[in-house]
Design an enzyme around this catalytic site. Structure first.
Site, PDB file in Angstrom:
ATOM      1  N   LYS A  39     -11.726  -5.738   1.882  1.00 55.15           N
ATOM      2  CA  LYS A  39     -10.309  -6.087   1.690  1.00 55.15           C
ATOM      3  C   LYS A  39      -9.485  -5.640   2.895  1.00 55.15           C
ATOM      4  CE  LYS A  39      -9.497  -1.699  -0.693  1.00 55.15           C
ATOM      5  NZ  LYS A  39      -9.379  -1.031  -1.996  1.00 55.15           N
ATOM      6  N   ARG A 136      -3.395   2.006 -13.264  1.00 56.32           N
ATOM      7  CA  ARG A 136      -2.916   1.063 -12.265  1.00 56.32           C
ATOM      8  C   ARG A 136      -3.264  -0.315 -12.816  1.00 56.32           C
ATOM      9  NH1 ARG A 136      -5.193   1.834  -6.157  1.00 56.32           N
ATOM     10  NH2 ARG A 136      -6.818   0.509  -7.028  1.00 56.32           N
ATOM     11  N   HIS A 165     -12.033   1.752 -11.955  1.00 54.43           N
ATOM     12  CA  HIS A 165     -11.849   2.406 -10.640  1.00 54.43           C
ATOM     13  C   HIS A 165     -11.444   3.854 -10.883  1.00 54.43           C
ATOM     14  CE1 HIS A 165     -11.475   2.315  -6.347  1.00 54.43           C
ATOM     15  NE2 HIS A 165     -10.160   2.301  -6.280  1.00 54.43           N
ATOM     16  N   ARG A 220     -19.287  -0.070  -5.173  1.00 54.25           N
ATOM     17  CA  ARG A 220     -18.261  -0.737  -4.357  1.00 54.25           C
ATOM     18  C   ARG A 220     -17.764   0.164  -3.223  1.00 54.25           C
ATOM     19  NH1 ARG A 220     -15.780  -1.064  -9.494  1.00 54.25           N
ATOM     20  NH2 ARG A 220     -14.120   0.205  -8.598  1.00 54.25           N
ATOM     21  N   TYR A 261      12.033   9.071  26.541  1.00 53.96           N
ATOM     22  CA  TYR A 261      13.313   9.053  25.829  1.00 53.96           C
ATOM     23  C   TYR A 261      13.648  10.419  25.232  1.00 53.96           C
ATOM     24  CZ  TYR A 261      13.112   3.915  25.816  1.00 53.96           C
ATOM     25  OH  TYR A 261      13.061   2.592  26.173  1.00 53.96           O
ATOM     26  N   CYS A 308       6.642   5.686  23.069  1.00 57.32           N
ATOM     27  CA  CYS A 308       7.593   4.576  23.075  1.00 57.32           C
ATOM     28  C   CYS A 308       6.973   3.355  22.387  1.00 57.32           C
ATOM     29  CB  CYS A 308       7.976   4.223  24.503  1.00 57.32           C
ATOM     30  SG  CYS A 308       8.562   5.643  25.444  1.00 57.32           S
ATOM     31  N   MET A 309       7.727   2.270  22.341  1.00 54.91           N
ATOM     32  CA  MET A 309       7.212   1.071  21.678  1.00 54.91           C
ATOM     33  C   MET A 309       5.961   0.553  22.389  1.00 54.91           C
ATOM     34  SD  MET A 309       9.104  -2.557  20.921  1.00 54.91           S
ATOM     35  CE  MET A 309      10.486  -1.839  20.068  1.00 54.91           C
ATOM     36  N   ASP A 310       5.973   0.626  23.721  1.00 57.32           N
ATOM     37  CA  ASP A 310       4.937  -0.040  24.508  1.00 57.32           C
ATOM     38  C   ASP A 310       4.087   0.894  25.345  1.00 57.32           C
ATOM     39  OD1 ASP A 310       6.255  -2.524  23.801  1.00 57.32           O
ATOM     40  OD2 ASP A 310       7.788  -1.919  25.248  1.00 57.32           O
TER      41      ASP A 310
HETATM   42  C1  LIG Z   1     -10.562  -0.221  -2.149  1.00 59.02           C
HETATM   43  C2  LIG Z   1     -11.417  -0.250  -3.350  1.00 59.02           C
HETATM   44  C3  LIG Z   1     -12.739   0.235  -3.324  1.00 59.02           C
HETATM   45  C4  LIG Z   1     -13.323   0.968  -2.159  1.00 59.02           C
HETATM   46  O1  LIG Z   1     -12.845   2.291  -2.146  1.00 59.02           O
HETATM   47  P1  LIG Z   1     -13.308   3.331  -1.020  1.00 59.02           P
HETATM   48  O2  LIG Z   1     -12.648   4.588  -1.405  1.00 59.02           O
HETATM   49  O3  LIG Z   1     -12.799   2.791   0.273  1.00 59.02           O
HETATM   50  O4  LIG Z   1     -14.786   3.379  -1.065  1.00 59.02           O
HETATM   51  C5  LIG Z   1     -13.514   0.044  -4.452  1.00 59.02           C
HETATM   52  N1  LIG Z   1     -13.009  -0.562  -5.543  1.00 59.02           N
HETATM   53  C6  LIG Z   1     -11.746  -1.005  -5.616  1.00 59.02           C
HETATM   54  C7  LIG Z   1     -11.248  -1.640  -6.841  1.00 59.02           C
HETATM   55  C8  LIG Z   1     -10.901  -0.851  -4.526  1.00 59.02           C
HETATM   56  O5  LIG Z   1      -9.629  -1.284  -4.602  1.00 59.02           O
END
Ligand SMILES: *Cc1c(COP(=O)(O)O)cnc(C)c1O
Length: 372
Positions: A39, A136, A165, A220, A261, A308-310
């Site tokens: 992601k 969440r 999660h 995951r 700056y 700075c910005m750049d």
């Molecule tokens: C981002 C995410 C992960 C991965 O988490 P890490 O801490 O980067 O391993 C797994 N599952 C879900 C739903 C996530 O949003």
């Protein structure tokens, strides 16, 4: 290196490191399939090259947040199973179903919207999400039985998995981990009792590394694949991202001259300054002004005055760098250069945010390692 070939600012992504990290994660979870989380443009590393490297290294799933991210991978020729888990209600689920992207449902309403988008004669592959305590996304336990029976009774939906999660997996031993695992087990029992036989997935990187009992059928991992370690114990992970630039100008200033700056830094001695053409528009946080180093000419040297910005300015003392010399802003840390973790610690954030914010239009990306 000639000035014209040296980058203003460049992010190098080491695909061999990605493959090494994923192989390590795979070896830690022999009984589970690995869903590589790509992601947010693979946490700033570039979704497509990372997805390809992850699949080469054994990932049999790719996970994205939005359906758009998953569809981009499909259109680019990725044939691996894709799962996308968080979208706005208006999203075009039909496009996802036609592209063979697995979808997530956290409520009966979401399940109905997915079912309504299923083209005639086909099914949507859906992963039902139980909120086990992160509060969440996901279905709260009180609504779970209803969601599960609605899904079981919906012929247009194939329930592939249930999933959740973790809130505190990066703090091994935190009591919430076991509490979430218990609710996950209860949710699974409810799904089985409703006649479903879903896969289960729960573990992020931290749980992959510390909780083998929570690996279930699919894991995951995200951050650990990029080589950043979310847990306190040491792990043989290799950070994949290096942020570099090159010296654009060198000048000598006299003691008493001030820099950048606001004149926040004044030279106490005659010194050589190196100008580096990377600033906050390129991902160098301005709030690191006066408290960051870069790796230049074989050692760490302090950035002086405001970022700075750049551009930013490095105090080199009597060392005289050449125009075009490499400047490492952060990297794996193996030579002694600063790391993304060091930036994060100074900024009061996590290294996830540092690497993920490195996707900048002006910053060139280069891929290193086999297949780059
Ligand atoms: C981002 C995410 C992960 C991965 O988490 P890490 O801490 O980067 O391993 C797994 N599952 C879900 C739903 C996530 O949003």
């Amino acid at each position: 290196m000639t000035p014209s070939s040296s980058p203003r600012a460049q992010v190098d992504i080491d695909l061999d490191a990605i493959r090494h990290n994923l192989a390590l994660l795979g070896a830690r979870t022999p009984g589970a399939e690995v869903m590589a989380v790509v992601k947010a443009d693979a946490y700033g590393h570039g979704a497509l090259p990372v997805a390809r490297a992850a699949v080469e290294a054994g990932a049999s799933w790719l996970g994205t947040c939005s359906l758009g991210e998953a569809l981009d991978l499909r259109r680019a020729g990725i044939t691996t199973r894709l799962f996308s888990w968080l979208d706005v209600p208006e999203v075009d689920f039909a496009a996802g179903i036609e592209a063979g992207v697995d979808l997530a449902a956290s409520s009966v309403g979401e399940l109905r919207r997915i079912a309504a988008a299923v083209p005639a004669g086909t099914q949507a592959r859906v992963h039902l999400k139980i909120d086990t305590g992160l509060s969440r996304n996901g279905c709260p336990p009180a609504g779970w039985a209803e969601l599960v029976s609605a899904a079981a009774a919906e012929p247009r939906v194939d329930v592939v998995a249930i999933w959740s999660h973790l809130a505190c997996a990066d703090e091994p031993g935190h009591p919430s981990i076991d509490a979430q695992a218990k609710r996950f087990a209860e949710a699974y029992d409810v799904a089985r009792a409703a006649g479903l036989d879903p896969k289960r997935h729960l573990a992020n990187s931290a749980a992959v590394l510390t909780r083998p009992d929570l690996h279930f059928d699919v894991v995951r991992p995200g951050i650990a694949m990029y080589g950043l370690n979310p847990v306190p114990q040491a792990e043989d992970l290799r950070p994949a991202m290096t942020f570099r630039s090159a010296v654009a100008l060198v000048k000598r200033i006299e003691a008493g001259e001030s820099v950048s700056y606001g004149h926040t830094w004044t030279a106490s001695h005659d010194t050589n300054l190196a100008l580096v053409p990377a600033g906050y528009a390129d991902g160098v946080p301005r709030s690191l002004s006066g408290r960051m180093d870069v790796w230049l000419g074989g050692q760490r040297r302090p950035v002086v005055g405001r970022v700075c910005m750049d551009q930013l300015i490095v105090d080199c003392g009597d060392f005289e760098p050449g125009v075009g010399d490499e400047v490492v802003l952060f990297g794996p840390g193996t030579k002694g250069e600063p790391t993304a973790r060091e930036w994060a610690d100074k900024l009061g954030t996590i290294d996830y945010e540092i690497v993920t914010s490195m996707y900048r239009p002006r910053v060139r990306r280069r891929y290193l390692g086999a297949g780059s």
